[in-house]
Design a protein around this motif. Sequence first.
Motif, PDB file in Angstrom:
ATOM      1  N   SER A   1       7.681  92.835 -34.311  1.00 22.05           N
ATOM      2  CA  SER A   1       8.506  94.047 -34.226  1.00 22.05           C
ATOM      3  C   SER A   1       9.997  93.729 -34.198  1.00 22.05           C
ATOM      4  O   SER A   1      10.773  94.246 -35.010  1.00 22.05           O
ATOM      5  CB  SER A   1       8.113  94.841 -32.976  1.00 22.05           C
ATOM      6  N   ILE A   2      10.429  92.896 -33.247  1.00 23.13           N
ATOM      7  CA  ILE A   2      11.859  92.633 -33.075  1.00 23.13           C
ATOM      8  C   ILE A   2      12.429  91.894 -34.289  1.00 23.13           C
ATOM      9  O   ILE A   2      13.532  92.210 -34.765  1.00 23.13           O
ATOM     10  CB  ILE A   2      12.123  91.840 -31.780  1.00 23.13           C
TER      11      ILE A   2
ATOM     12  N   VAL B   1      12.932  94.430 -36.959  1.00 27.96           N
ATOM     13  CA  VAL B   1      14.124  95.242 -36.696  1.00 27.96           C
ATOM     14  C   VAL B   1      15.384  94.496 -37.108  1.00 27.96           C
ATOM     15  O   VAL B   1      16.301  95.074 -37.718  1.00 27.96           O
ATOM     16  CB  VAL B   1      14.177  95.637 -35.204  1.00 27.96           C
TER      17      VAL B   1
ATOM     18  N   PRO C   1      16.189 102.317 -34.034  1.00 25.93           N
ATOM     19  CA  PRO C   1      16.200 102.413 -32.569  1.00 25.93           C
ATOM     20  C   PRO C   1      14.843 102.830 -32.002  1.00 25.93           C
ATOM     21  O   PRO C   1      14.476 102.416 -30.900  1.00 25.93           O
ATOM     22  CB  PRO C   1      17.265 103.483 -32.288  1.00 25.93           C
TER      23      PRO C   1
ATOM     24  N   THR D   1      12.637  99.771 -31.722  1.00 23.64           N
ATOM     25  CA  THR D   1      13.134  98.945 -30.620  1.00 23.64           C
ATOM     26  C   THR D   1      12.744  99.540 -29.271  1.00 23.64           C
ATOM     27  O   THR D   1      12.262  98.835 -28.374  1.00 23.64           O
ATOM     28  CB  THR D   1      14.662  98.794 -30.711  1.00 23.64           C
TER      29      THR D   1
ATOM     30  N   SER E   1       9.047  99.122 -28.565  1.00 30.60           N
ATOM     31  CA  SER E   1       8.726  97.742 -28.195  1.00 30.60           C
ATOM     32  C   SER E   1       9.099  97.469 -26.739  1.00 30.60           C
ATOM     33  O   SER E   1       8.313  96.875 -25.988  1.00 30.60           O
ATOM     34  CB  SER E   1       9.463  96.766 -29.120  1.00 30.60           C
TER      35      SER E   1
ATOM     36  N   PHE F   1      12.849  89.581 -26.692  1.00 32.78           N
ATOM     37  CA  PHE F   1      13.997  89.551 -27.597  1.00 32.78           C
ATOM     38  C   PHE F   1      14.297  88.127 -28.066  1.00 32.78           C
ATOM     39  O   PHE F   1      14.651  87.904 -29.225  1.00 32.78           O
ATOM     40  CB  PHE F   1      15.224  90.160 -26.918  1.00 32.78           C
TER      41      PHE F   1
END
Length: 500
Positions: free
Chosen positions: A216-217, A220, A394, A397, A400, A418
């Motif tokens: 996910s991160i 992003v 956003p 994020t 998550s 992160f």
Amino acid sequence: MSFDFLWQGFGVALLPQNLLIGLIGCFLGTMIGALPAIGPINGIALLLPIAYTAGLPPESTLILLAGVYYGAEYGGRISSILLNVPGDAGAVMTALDGYPMARRGEATKALAISGISSFIGGILAVVGMTFLAVPLSWLAIKFGPAEYFVLMVFAFATLGSMVGHEPAKTLIGCVLGLMLTTIGLDATSGAYRFTFEQAELHDGIEFIILVIGLFSISEVLLMLEHQLKGTLRPLAVSGAYPSWADIRFIWWPSVRATVIGFVIGVLPGTGASVASAVSYTTEKRLNDKEGTFGTGDMRGLAAPEAANNAAATGAFVPMLTLGVPGSGTTAVMLGALMLYNIQPGPQLFVEQPKLVGGLIASMYVGNLLLLVMNLPLVQLFARVLLMPNWILIPGITALSILGVYSAYASVMSVLIMFGIGVAGYLLRKLGFDMAPIILGFVLGRVMEVNLRNALALSGGDPGILFASPLAIILWIMAGAIVILPWWLRRRARPTAVPAA
């Protein structure tokens, strides 16, 4: 074996009250599965005391909890396919081909294929559970630490199909995953390893934190990079459902993955993540002739989806027949049986035919309900991708962060997520695939624990790894899956030269 319990079970499952309870469980499970890091185990843990204090009979409670369980296996695909954010451990492999399909505008088709293959895996696994529950419980008993270790060796052997054109990067990814499993408390010696005196690392890096960070991160960050470059464009979403040709195309991969997932699900302690990983790598080895897996191949989406639903069903077999939970979720359901003073075991099918039959019959009904409920909604789910990027980025994020914090209630866990995300972004920029890292992490943790337990039982003698016929069969299978493709390619090479 008499199947009178099943006919009694359909009489229980088709009662209007239990049909409604099953529908509620399926709906709640779908929603719970779609939220990252929540998973079926937390949903069941929350609903169990409510069902018990409400005075529901034991068969109704089990129908509700089972609906949440396999409903969450369906729901985990939604965020995995649309946002590259796996809803649970079993949905990690789904993202490898499901997310590329969504990125090229086939989100509706990907969600529908996922639902259909999940139905195939779920319904065939329930059939297997109906006819093979007692015989397969014998297989679960035969698996000790040595056999589990060799099973993980076999799973690693299937990783050869993921080498592709850059074997060095695949190998490095697997080693990175294995290295991450060594962080935290050593269960054998009681020593802390590579924790850097951080209390949050004493339990190691949690699987959900690693997955959300890597998938996910990092996604992003890639989206932000394209946004800054002006190359990020809104996605087109086609409303096309899969054709009958598509369904025929995924039928046999789904059936093969169901068999793999069901057998692995029967073995306590393995779970949907191992089942989906083994089924994906097996299908890739069998069918990825053009290198399309990982770029949006329907077979790469169907196989793990069928496998994780089959594994979820298979986990009920040792719970009901042996009183041994096949997964963390069935461990909570085992607690539900204890609340009602019901002792699972080989005699449960004889002593509680309505209970067992009602549970199994509700799975037939529940899988059909999930298919009917989810297929009409896939176009609605797919429209998430039509949101503008200033909302979508956003939103991913925030989802998550919410998933990790709600699971572990720790700011440090969010920071680790992160950090892993930044590392994942850099690795993806260097051309590394995230799948070998995840597979190394999943398989390595199970592999280390069982190797050390096996050696402890034998006093350090490695011969225990070759002592049982089952272990020998698994060693032969692992060797065959590595050697046979190389031997076949070598044998075919001389005939190809004269033909040229």
